[in-house]
Design a protein around this motif. Structure first.
Motif, PDB file in Angstrom:
ATOM      1  N   GLU A 285       0.821  -1.208   0.000  1.00 26.02           N
ATOM      2  CA  GLU A 285       0.000   0.000   0.000  1.00 26.02           C
ATOM      3  C   GLU A 285       0.857   1.261   0.000  1.00 26.02           C
ATOM      4  N   GLU A 286       1.948   1.268   0.739  1.00 26.43           N
ATOM      5  CA  GLU A 286       2.753   2.482   0.851  1.00 26.43           C
ATOM      6  C   GLU A 286       3.842   2.577  -0.224  1.00 26.43           C
ATOM      7  N   LEU A 287       4.410   1.462  -0.614  1.00 28.19           N
ATOM      8  CA  LEU A 287       5.485   1.456  -1.612  1.00 28.19           C
ATOM      9  C   LEU A 287       5.055   0.911  -2.960  1.00 28.19           C
ATOM     10  N   GLY A 288       3.850   0.383  -3.063  1.00 28.41           N
ATOM     11  CA  GLY A 288       3.312  -0.064  -4.332  1.00 28.41           C
ATOM     12  C   GLY A 288       3.891  -1.392  -4.814  1.00 28.41           C
ATOM     13  N   THR A 289       3.575  -1.705  -6.060  1.00 27.94           N
ATOM     14  CA  THR A 289       4.074  -2.938  -6.661  1.00 27.94           C
ATOM     15  C   THR A 289       5.592  -2.932  -6.759  1.00 27.94           C
ATOM     16  N   ILE A 290       6.175  -1.761  -6.953  1.00 24.08           N
ATOM     17  CA  ILE A 290       7.636  -1.662  -7.034  1.00 24.08           C
ATOM     18  C   ILE A 290       8.265  -2.107  -5.723  1.00 24.08           C
ATOM     19  N   GLY A 291       7.714  -1.686  -4.611  1.00 25.84           N
ATOM     20  CA  GLY A 291       8.242  -2.098  -3.309  1.00 25.84           C
ATOM     21  C   GLY A 291       8.081  -3.586  -3.061  1.00 25.84           C
ATOM     22  N   CYS A 292       6.928  -4.140  -3.460  1.00 28.14           N
ATOM     23  CA  CYS A 292       6.711  -5.584  -3.283  1.00 28.14           C
ATOM     24  C   CYS A 292       7.694  -6.391  -4.117  1.00 28.14           C
ATOM     25  N   LEU A 293       7.911  -5.969  -5.359  1.00 23.05           N
ATOM     26  CA  LEU A 293       8.874  -6.674  -6.203  1.00 23.05           C
ATOM     27  C   LEU A 293      10.294  -6.543  -5.667  1.00 23.05           C
ATOM     28  N   ALA A 294      10.612  -5.415  -5.053  1.00 24.32           N
ATOM     29  CA  ALA A 294      11.947  -5.252  -4.466  1.00 24.32           C
ATOM     30  C   ALA A 294      12.159  -6.225  -3.310  1.00 24.32           C
ATOM     31  N   VAL A 295      11.118  -6.400  -2.473  1.00 26.26           N
ATOM     32  CA  VAL A 295      11.223  -7.352  -1.360  1.00 26.26           C
ATOM     33  C   VAL A 295      11.379  -8.781  -1.889  1.00 26.26           C
ATOM     34  N   ILE A 296      10.573  -9.149  -2.867  1.00 25.16           N
ATOM     35  CA  ILE A 296      10.681 -10.494  -3.448  1.00 25.16           C
ATOM     36  C   ILE A 296      12.043 -10.678  -4.111  1.00 25.16           C
ATOM     37  N   GLY A 297      12.538  -9.620  -4.758  1.00 23.18           N
ATOM     38  CA  GLY A 297      13.852  -9.703  -5.382  1.00 23.18           C
ATOM     39  C   GLY A 297      14.969  -9.906  -4.371  1.00 23.18           C
ATOM     40  N   LEU A 298      14.866  -9.275  -3.197  1.00 19.44           N
ATOM     41  CA  LEU A 298      15.884  -9.467  -2.160  1.00 19.44           C
ATOM     42  C   LEU A 298      15.897 -10.908  -1.661  1.00 19.44           C
ATOM     43  N   PHE A 299      14.722 -11.490  -1.458  1.00 19.38           N
ATOM     44  CA  PHE A 299      14.677 -12.890  -1.017  1.00 19.38           C
ATOM     45  C   PHE A 299      15.134 -13.827  -2.139  1.00 19.38           C
ATOM     46  N   GLY A 300      14.835 -13.477  -3.395  1.00 15.74           N
ATOM     47  CA  GLY A 300      15.354 -14.280  -4.500  1.00 15.74           C
ATOM     48  C   GLY A 300      16.876 -14.222  -4.581  1.00 15.74           C
ATOM     49  N   LEU A 301      17.447 -13.035  -4.366  1.00 12.92           N
ATOM     50  CA  LEU A 301      18.901 -12.903  -4.341  1.00 12.92           C
ATOM     51  C   LEU A 301      19.499 -13.668  -3.168  1.00 12.92           C
ATOM     52  N   PHE A 302      18.780 -13.710  -2.064  1.00 11.40           N
ATOM     53  CA  PHE A 302      19.251 -14.479  -0.915  1.00 11.40           C
ATOM     54  C   PHE A 302      19.298 -15.971  -1.237  1.00 11.40           C
ATOM     55  N   VAL A 303      18.292 -16.483  -1.946  1.00 16.33           N
ATOM     56  CA  VAL A 303      18.295 -17.897  -2.331  1.00 16.33           C
ATOM     57  C   VAL A 303      19.482 -18.199  -3.243  1.00 16.33           C
ATOM     58  N   TYR A 304      19.704 -17.331  -4.217  1.00 22.33           N
ATOM     59  CA  TYR A 304      20.837 -17.536  -5.125  1.00 22.33           C
ATOM     60  C   TYR A 304      22.152 -17.551  -4.355  1.00 22.33           C
ATOM     61  N   THR A 305      22.321 -16.612  -3.442  1.00 19.97           N
ATOM     62  CA  THR A 305      23.578 -16.526  -2.697  1.00 19.97           C
ATOM     63  C   THR A 305      23.748 -17.716  -1.763  1.00 19.97           C
ATOM     64  N   GLY A 306      22.670 -18.103  -1.080  1.00 14.78           N
ATOM     65  CA  GLY A 306      22.776 -19.235  -0.164  1.00 14.78           C
ATOM     66  C   GLY A 306      23.123 -20.531  -0.870  1.00 14.78           C
ATOM     67  N   LEU A 307      22.462 -20.813  -1.988  1.00 13.66           N
ATOM     68  CA  LEU A 307      22.777 -22.035  -2.732  1.00 13.66           C
ATOM     69  C   LEU A 307      24.157 -21.955  -3.378  1.00 13.66           C
ATOM     70  N   ARG A 308      24.572 -20.762  -3.744  1.00  9.39           N
ATOM     71  CA  ARG A 308      25.931 -20.588  -4.280  1.00  9.39           C
ATOM     72  C   ARG A 308      26.971 -20.928  -3.218  1.00  9.39           C
ATOM     73  N   ILE A 309      26.742 -20.472  -1.989  1.00  9.16           N
ATOM     74  CA  ILE A 309      27.662 -20.801  -0.896  1.00  9.16           C
ATOM     75  C   ILE A 309      27.664 -22.302  -0.631  1.00  9.16           C
TER      76      ILE A 309
END
Length: 534
Positions: A294-318
């Motif tokens: 509601e406050e940050l819009g779809t852009i904010g939601c996609l940014a949060v999902i993108g951070l968790f997606g980057l976390f998955v990539y980094t964790g499996l890479r490690i």
């Protein structure tokens, strides 16, 4: 004959940002920097959104808009200390502390169920109340399970155990922990523990059919538990029929969808949410993703999902780059836990899943959850510093600004022998019994051979036929890196293997005999020949 052709084509150029990202990811400490950056961004976002979402409720209850934010800030401070401690803690200490931590978490899960010891809130007995600060032992149980499970499975795989040794005692102990959490009642945390258990078994290399059976059994139990309590079955009914009772069972889910729709693409602005004014229950906790939309819009939601997606990539890479099997299983299991919990939270906020109550890691309100999650991020960051390339770079003096500022110790190089010595005693009893049976069977076979050769010493004929090279090869087969190795106790108990190992080491340490020089009148020694030609 001359031909006028087209001008030569210029070679295809690679996009500059992609090349720069690839070069940056190729650095030795890229995984460590990614984990630290993701943890900082999610934590800062969580503090900002908790302040925005809880200010109205805090002001209405305590006449202060910073009450819940202050508690969340305390949790973040404790989590930062835990993050730094995990970075400095050696891996061998994590393995030594895994089983005691598991026993402590089981004891705390039992104590919290006792009236008078565990605090009851909203019909659930989940907390230890210490006045200003409260503690939820089920959050500590997640870390205990992933640590002890990774240690146990890494030890059993190094001992070449069978399927039974992989499942027992991890599966019964994990089910016991889930049962204690369900009795609080807290089905959402039990689901998170189930995710950890399934991820550990999958990355440990469990048989696909057996893994499918375990997974289907867990889903069946979760489905049965979802209909055993009234509030759980109501959540399932609200999910299956979202438009039937929008002012009753489906009220919370409906208000969350209204908040997401009201935000649009760019949102209403930070702090401008209308749902937090008592329209959306638990806006600062379970449904904080709706306030972000509601406050940050779809852009904010996609940014949060993108951070968790980057976390998955980094964790499996490690996990893929780790040489230590303990760190590999630990990082993969923790990555699946955090990402699975985040996707379940986002799924029930947008209406794809029934409401479970799982929090959005590092973003939702909850001091204990935030501190424990930051501790897990610190362990994953420590695993990133134990990658082979990272170890080489750190020992070469390429620490970087973050490591210099934190004054972190240099990571130790992984050694299979050192890891075998660091195993807990809890993983050895069944393996020692199996070794004794194997030794008894070998002694029995040796006595039978001794009787057959007509000599007084048992098995003397079999040993007489062995050459020093054969015995040396058998000693090499008993090394920690071979498939025939069982335990150090078994190797020490076998006198033949001990003598062969001593002969092999003596031969390996003896100086190499120099090649003789050719004498006059005799040809030179060819390669592969011993002595002079007769």
């Amino acid at each position: 004959m001359t031909t006028t052709g087209q001008p030569p084509r210029s070679p295809r150029r690679t996009a500059a940002p992609r090349t720069r990202i690839g070069l940056w990811l190729g650095r030795p400490l890229a995984s460590f920097h990614l984990i630290v950056t993701i943890a900082v961004l999610l934590t800062v976002l969580g503090l900002v959104m908790v302040l925005s979402a809880s200010s109205a409720e805090s002001f209405a209850a305590d006449e202060s808009g910073y009450a819940l934010f202050t508690q969340q800030l305390i949790g973040v401070a404790l989590g930062a200390v835990a993050f730094y401690t995990a970075l400095r803690l050696p891996v061998r200490y994590l393995r030594k502390l895994s089983f005691p931590l598991f026993l402590v978490s089981i004891t705390m899960l039992m104590l919290v169920l006792i009236p008078g010891i565990g605090a009851e809130r909203q019909g659930a007995r989940r907390w230890f109340d210490f006045g200003v600060v409260s503690f939820q032992p089920s959050e500590l149980a997640k870390v205990a399970l992933v640590l002890w499970g990774a240690h146990l499975l890494a030890s059993r795989r190094s001992e070449h155990g069978n399927i039974k040794s992989l499942l027992v005692p991890l599966l019964p102990a994990g089910l016991l922990m889930c049962l204690l959490v369900v009795l609080q009642p807290n089905l959402s945390t039990a689901i998170a523990l189930g995710i950890i258990l399934v991820a550990l078994l999958w990355f440990a290399g469990l048989n696909a059919r057996l893994f499918g059976a375990v997974l289907m059994t867990g889903l069946a139990l979760a489905t049965v538990l979802a209909f055993t309590a009234g509030y759980r079955s109501n959540r399932v009914k609200a999910w299956l029929n979202p438009g039937d009772d929008t002012q009753g069972l489906s009220y919370q889910s409906t208000q969350a969808k209204y908040s997401l729709a009201d935000g649009g693409l760019f949102g209403r602005g930070l702090g401008q949410s209308r749902a937090k004014w008592s329209y959306l229950p638990n806006a600062h906790n379970d449904f904080i993703f709706a306030i972000i939309g509601e406050e940050l819009g779809t852009i904010g939601c996609l940014a949060v999902i993108g951070l968790f997606g980057l976390f998955v990539y980094t964790g499996l890479r490690i996990a893929m780059r780790s040489v230590d099997p303990f760190l590999r299983l630990l990082t993969a299991g923790a990555t699946c836990w955090v990402f699975g919990q985040a996707m379940i939270n986002i799924g029930y906020v947008v209406g794809l899943l029934p409401v479970t109550g799982l929090q959005l890691p590092l973003v939702s309100y909850g001091g204990t959850s935030t501190a424990i999650t930051l501790l897990m991020f610190g362990i994953i960051a420590s695993a990133a510093r134990h990658e082979p390339e990272a170890i080489a770079a750190l020992h070469a003096g390429q620490e970087g600004r973050i490591a210099r500022a934190l004054r972190l110790p240099l990571p130790a190089v992984f050694s299979p022998k050192r890891a075998a010595m660091a195993r807990s005693k809890s993983t050895r009893p069944t393996l020692a019994a199996q070794d004794r049976k194997r030794l008894e069977s070998r002694k029995g076979n040796g006595k039978g051979k001794g009787k057959g050769n007509g000599k007084g010493k048992p098995g003397a004929g079999a040993r007489a036929t062995e050459t020093p090279r054969t015995r040396a090869s058998s000693s090499r087969a008993g090394s920690p890196t071979s498939a025939g190795y069982r335990t150090d106790a078994a190797r020490r108990a076998d006198p033949q293997r001990r003598e062969a190992g001593a002969e092999y080491l003596a031969g390996a340490r003896s100086p190499r005999r120099p090649r003789p020089e050719p004498q006059p009148g005799r040809p030179a020694v060819r390669s592969g020949e011993r002595g002079y030609r007769r």
